[in-house]
Enzyme design. Structure first.
Site, PDB file in Angstrom:
ATOM      1  N   ASP A   1       0.868  -1.179   0.000  1.00  0.00           N
ATOM      2  CA  ASP A   1       0.000   0.000   0.000  1.00  0.00           C
ATOM      3  C   ASP A   1       0.905   1.229   0.000  1.00  0.00           C
ATOM      4  O   ASP A   1       1.654   1.459   0.960  1.00  0.00           O
ATOM      5  CB  ASP A   1      -0.909  -0.007   1.228  1.00  0.00           C
ATOM      6  CG  ASP A   1      -2.066   0.983   1.107  1.00  0.00           C
ATOM      7  OD1 ASP A   1      -2.101   1.718   0.097  1.00  0.00           O
ATOM      8  OD2 ASP A   1      -2.920   1.014   2.011  1.00  0.00           O
TER       9      ASP A   1
ATOM     10  N   ASP B   1      -2.658   2.287  -6.189  1.00  0.00           N
ATOM     11  CA  ASP B   1      -1.588   2.301  -5.188  1.00  0.00           C
ATOM     12  C   ASP B   1      -1.592   1.101  -4.262  1.00  0.00           C
ATOM     13  O   ASP B   1      -0.941   1.132  -3.218  1.00  0.00           O
ATOM     14  CB  ASP B   1      -1.694   3.583  -4.355  1.00  0.00           C
ATOM     15  CG  ASP B   1      -2.994   3.645  -3.557  1.00  0.00           C
ATOM     16  OD1 ASP B   1      -3.964   2.978  -3.945  1.00  0.00           O
ATOM     17  OD2 ASP B   1      -3.035   4.377  -2.545  1.00  0.00           O
ATOM     18  N   GLU B   2      -2.277   0.040  -4.632  1.00  0.00           N
ATOM     19  CA  GLU B   2      -2.437  -1.081  -3.712  1.00  0.00           C
ATOM     20  C   GLU B   2      -2.524  -2.381  -4.493  1.00  0.00           C
ATOM     21  O   GLU B   2      -3.188  -2.451  -5.530  1.00  0.00           O
ATOM     22  CB  GLU B   2      -3.707  -0.859  -2.881  1.00  0.00           C
ATOM     23  CG  GLU B   2      -3.938  -1.840  -1.782  1.00  0.00           C
ATOM     24  CD  GLU B   2      -5.216  -1.536  -1.006  1.00  0.00           C
ATOM     25  OE1 GLU B   2      -5.494  -2.268  -0.043  1.00  0.00           O
ATOM     26  OE2 GLU B   2      -5.932  -0.578  -1.373  1.00  0.00           O
TER      27      GLU B   2
END
Length: 518
Positions: free
Chosen positions: A11, A105-106
């Site tokens: 993350d 983003d993960e």
């Protein structure tokens, strides 16, 4: 459940805001808030400096401004975020073929499938190497969780924030989960959490102690059984590399309710064009067009029309959306509009050719009928659409998205670099150019910079680059200065020959090890 912590969850830390700070030296160490800047805008991401004031994601932007009045408020630049995200995902794919992106983003990674880890020691080594590679390639930080299941790996990455790594050994899950709030489990939102609280269950240990039968009684069979297993630390969901999208959609929230029916129609057609751009970008076509309308009283209506076959033709989608709008009462005003396409199929040339042929045949039949009756061709769906297309040749100028509160506030929020034809929006020709805070620009004399603010016919620009040693100088220009133009984002790390950049050569050759800089 695995016997080794070989499932990794990454993350990125405050991703949008961190990318803005990396791109703008003058904002490093200062509170930064990214989102829709209009009255109805919503916070997409807040930097850790801004979070100290109580600002957080999904908060109304007006509330964020009250909490942190001196923060920098910027529109999202999704072109930059996507480019950096692709760099990060490429690093993950070098660890394993099984990478499951959850957002820009993960992502989850199955380290065992890629041979990157077989036990706790090698998993930790892979995680630390990944963090170092991300910092070297993007200049940003990410938090890593390692565990024997996806649920625990995600919890571990939350505990690692910011810029850390937490490894949870298989077999210790129940001890870890017991004292935590029930909200930490997937599928437990505010409503379910409140329902459980009223039943006397506030921690994960309470759920495990209540038993499966009681949870099934409270929540239903599927949800109750699933929650009981997770409360006991069981999660056997695999990392899935490919997820088929079920729909493609865009939507905009407007600062001021739209009352003019023609303006609503123009906005729907504009959204349809953007939706098709996304559809084509994904290499897909679809057969069901969906219109979403949120009215002044927050009531939301959806209408759909299923076509003869899948299409990615902008004319077909635009006209289908316009037909759906005709069946919606917009009296009182509209605060949000959205257009989507579902029933997705793989893109094929045959679909396009068949659709184009059908459109040509329909147009010919309409023309013949009009000629026979002495009427003008065009019909109910030809007038406004044709007018908009003819105006589409007007000069395109930088503009804040319609109802500047879109940005992060809607699923289809455009980039900070978004542009719109003034005529196409129903605005007077020759209207002053508008510049969004945070937008990338380039001046013929001063070079690359970004917009700090604009208004009253002026735009203030700070001229600096991501690798500048110190904050750049600030200059103010007329909003219509011909030497000032929008530009593309710069890479966040100097020396990258392509953008978005792949791994530096030294890393590509040794599989990502070492500490070489790009």
């Amino acid at each position: 459940m695995r016997s080794a912590p070989t499932i990794l969850h990454l993350d990125m830390d405050a991703f949008f805001a961190a990318a803005e700070q990396a791109a703008k030296p003058s904002l490093r160490g200062k509170p930064v808030v990214v989102g829709g800047l209009g009255p109805r805008g919503v916070v997409a991401t807040a930097s850790y400096e801004a979070r100290r004031f109580g600002v957080h994601s999904a908060m109304p932007m007006a509330q964020a401004r009250r909490l942190a009045p001196n923060a920098a408020y910027l529109v999202p630049r999704f072109s930059l975020y996507r480019a950096v995200s692709e760099q990060v995902m490429e690093l993950l794919r070098r660890l394993s073929p099984l990478v499951e992106p959850l957002s820009l983003d993960e992502a989850f990674v199955d380290l065992e499938a890629g041979g990157s880890a077989r036990d706790a020691a090698t998993a930790r080594e892979a995680g630390e190497r990944l963090r170092a590679d991300i910092r070297a390639v993007t200049g940003l930080t990410g938090s890593v969780g390692l565990a024997g299941s996806k649920m625990i790996a995600k919890i571990a990455s939350e505990e690692a924030k910011p810029d850390g790594l937490v490894l949870i050994e298989p077999g210790t899950e129940r001890e870890l989960l017991g004292p935590k709030s029930v909200r930490i489990l997937p599928g437990v939102g505010p409503a379910t959490g409140e329902h459980l609280r009223r039943a006397g269950m506030t921690t994960v240990a309470d759920l495990a102690g209540a038993g499966e039968d009681e949870l099934v009684r409270l929540l239903g069979k599927a949800h109750g059984e699933s929650l009981y297993r997770m409360a006991r630390g069981y999660d056997d969901r695999p990392v899935v590399a490919e997820r088929d999208a079920k729909s493609v959609s865009v939507e905009d929230t407007f600062d001021v309710d739209l009352h003019d029916r023609l303006r609503v129609r123009i906005e729907v057609e504009r959204l349809a064009e953007r939706c098709v751009q996304r559809l084509r970008g994904a290499g897909r076509s679809g057969r069901t067009v969906v219109l979403k309308v949120r009215r002044y009283d927050f009531s939301t209506l959806t209408r759909s029309e299923t076509l003869r076959g899948p299409t990615d033709d902008p004319v077909v989608v635009r006209e289908a959306a316009a037909r759906l709008l005709e069946a919606v009462d917009t009296t009182g005003g509209v605060r949000l509009l959205g257009v989507g396409v579902t029933g997705l199929a793989d893109y094929t040339q045959e679909d396009l050719f068949a659709q184009a042929a059908a459109e040509r045949a329909a147009a010919a039949a309409e023309a013949e009928a009009a000629e026979a009756s002495g009427a003008e061709p065009g019909g109910a769906h030809g007038g406004d659409g044709a007018e908009e297309r003819s105006r589409g040749g007007a000069a395109v100028v930088p503009a804040v998205p319609a109802g500047g509160g879109t940005g992060a506030g809607g699923a289809g929020a455009p980039d900070g670099q978004a542009v719109a034809a003034a005529a196409g929006r129903g605005e007077p020709e020759g209207e002053e150019r508008r510049w969004a805070a945070g937008q990338d620009v380039r001046h013929a004399e001063y070079g690359a910079g970004w917009v700090q603010g604009s208004g009253l016919g002026r735009v203030t620009v700070r001229f600096e680059e991501p690798w500048s040693a110190a904050p750049g100088r600030v200059r103010t220009f007329r909003a219509d200065d011909p030497e000032l133009e929008p530009s593309d984002p710069l890479p966040l790390v100097a020396g990258q020959s392509s953008w978005p950049a792949s791994l530096p050569k030294s890393r590509s050759e040794d599989g990502g090890g070492g500490s070489a800089r790009p």
